[in-house]
Design an enzyme around this catalytic site. Structure first.
Site, PDB file in Angstrom:
ATOM      1  N   GLU A  47    -110.079   7.840 -65.519  1.00 61.62           N
ATOM      2  CA  GLU A  47    -109.176   8.507 -66.439  1.00 61.62           C
ATOM      3  C   GLU A  47    -108.711   7.201 -67.101  1.00 61.62           C
ATOM      4  O   GLU A  47    -108.157   6.225 -66.527  1.00 61.62           O
ATOM      5  CB  GLU A  47    -108.136   9.336 -65.837  1.00 61.62           C
ATOM      6  CG  GLU A  47    -108.785  10.713 -65.513  1.00 61.62           C
ATOM      7  CD  GLU A  47    -107.907  11.380 -64.427  1.00 61.62           C
ATOM      8  OE1 GLU A  47    -106.616  11.207 -64.411  1.00 61.62           O
ATOM      9  OE2 GLU A  47    -108.519  12.443 -63.903  1.00 61.62           O
ATOM     10  N   THR A  48    -108.407   7.136 -68.347  1.00 59.05           N
ATOM     11  CA  THR A  48    -107.487   6.077 -68.939  1.00 59.05           C
ATOM     12  C   THR A  48    -106.328   7.058 -69.765  1.00 59.05           C
ATOM     13  O   THR A  48    -106.541   7.944 -70.294  1.00 59.05           O
ATOM     14  CB  THR A  48    -108.242   5.479 -70.203  1.00 59.05           C
ATOM     15  OG1 THR A  48    -109.215   4.707 -69.552  1.00 59.05           O
ATOM     16  CG2 THR A  48    -107.428   4.651 -70.915  1.00 59.05           C
TER      17      THR A  48
END
Length: 289
Positions: A47-48
Site C-alpha cells: 500500500e502507498t
C-alpha cells in the site's frame, strides 16, 4: 518539473527493515487519482498512502491508500498506522494534543498517540459468512485437510475490510502455506472476501496470542508482513469465541516467513476495536513528476 516529497515508514516494527514498509506522500492535494495510482505502482509496496485535505470538518486528516494494481484501501491498517507514525514525528501535530480524527473513505475514525505508540479505532466487527467447504480451501492453501483446525470456524469478518479468517492446527501449518493464487482468488471471490488471514493460536516462546500470515491475490499482494485490517477481525473472532479476553490486548505476530517480524496489538471491547503499534521512518526522498 513538479516534485513531491515521500517518506518510507516501517510499520509495526521494533527495528529498521522489519515490520511492514509503507510509502507515504504527505502533501498530496495536488495529485490526481491517476497520479496516485501510478505512484503506488511505482513504489510497488502492498500500500502507498496519500495525505489530503478532509472533506469533513470533523477530521484532522484524510487518508487515501492504493495498492500497486490501483485498488483503493478503505480500512484502517498499516496504511493509516504509518501515516500517523510519520505525523507524530514530523512536527505537524499540535504538541499538547493526543486525540485526532482521520477520514478514510466516508468513515471518521479516532486516533490516539501516546509516547510514540499510535492507537487507531476500527469499525465495529461484522461477522458476515462462514465457509463450510474445507477441502477446496485446504487445496487453495497448499495444505492437507488435517492442517485446518476443525474446532474453529472459517469465516469472513470485517472491522473495515472483509477478510477470510482461516484457523490452522499449528504454527507449523501456518508456515507451510503455499497458496495457489488463482484458486485462492476464486475462493475469496465466492465468499465475498478481499484477503485471507491464516492463523494459529498455538502458544510459542514469543508470547504472541496468534501467529499469522496474510495473502491477498485479489489486489495483487502475494503476502503481506503486517495487516491491521485483518488483525482487527481476527481479534474479534478470538474474543467472541472465548480464546481472548474482552477488553484485553491481544498480541499478533505476523511476517516471520518474510523475514520482517511484526507485532500488532488489538483490543476488542464490544463494538470498540482498537489497533495499536509503533514504527520507524527509515527513508525519505523526492519524486520528480
Amino acid at each position: 518539473m513538479p516534485s513531491t516529497r515521500f517518506f518510507w515508514v516501517d510499520v509495526f516494527a521494533q527495528s529498521p527493515l522489519t515490520g511492514n514498509p509503507l510509502a507515504l506522500i504527505p502533501d498530496a492535494d495536488g495529485l490526481t487519482v491517476e497520479q496516485m495510482v501510478a505512484i503506488a505502482r511505482e513504489f510497488n509496496q502492498s500500500e502507498t498512502t496519500f495525505l489530503v485535505t478532509p472533506t469533513s470538518d470533523a477530521a484532522d486528516y484524510r487518508l487515501r491508500s492504493f495498492t500497486p494494481d490501483g485498488s483503493e484501501v478503505l480500512g484502517a491498517g498499516h496504511n493509516a498506522m504509518g501515516a500517523w507514525i510519520w505525523l507524530s514525528s514530523s512536527g505537524r501535530l499540535p504538541p499538547q494534543r493526543t486525540a485526532f480524527i482521520q477520514q478514510i473513505g466516508s468513515d471518521l475514525l479516532p486516533v490516539r498517540i501516546d509516547a510514540g505508540t499510535v492507537t487507531m479505532q476500527q469499525s465495529p466487527p461484522r461477522f458476515l459468512r462462514r465457509v463450510l467447504e474445507r477441502e477446496p480451501l485446504a487445496t487453495a492453501l497448499g495444505l492437507a485437510l488435517t492442517d485446518l483446525d476443525s474446532a474453529l470456524s472459517t469465516e469472513v469478518v470485517s472491522t473495515g475490510a472483509e477478510h477470510l479468517m482461516v484457523a490452522l492446527s499449528s504454527r507449523g501449518a501456518v508456515d507451510r502455506v503455499v497458496p495457489e493464487s488463482a484458486a485462492l482468488k476464486q475462493l475469496l471471490a465466492d465468499s465475498g472476501a478481499e484477503g485471507c488471514y491464516v492463523y494459529s493460536i498455538e502458544p510459542g516462546a514469543d508470547g504472541a496470542d496468534a501467529y499469522t500470515r496474510f495473502f491477498n491475490p485479489t489486489v495483487g499482494i502475494a503476502e503481506d508482513p503486517a495487516t491491521g485490517t485483518a488483525a482487527g477481525p481476527l481479534t474479534a473472532v478470538l474474543v467472541r469465541d472465548g480464546h481472548a479476553g474482552e477488553g484485553q490486548p491481544v498480541r499478533i505476530l505476523q511476517g516471520n516467513s518474510l523475514g520482517r517480524p511484526s507485532i500488532l496489538t488489538v483490543l476488542v471491547d464490544g463494538d470498540r476495536v482498537e489497533l495499536s503499534g509503533s514504527g520507524l521512518i527509515v527513508a525519505e526522498g523526492t519524486l520528480h513528476l
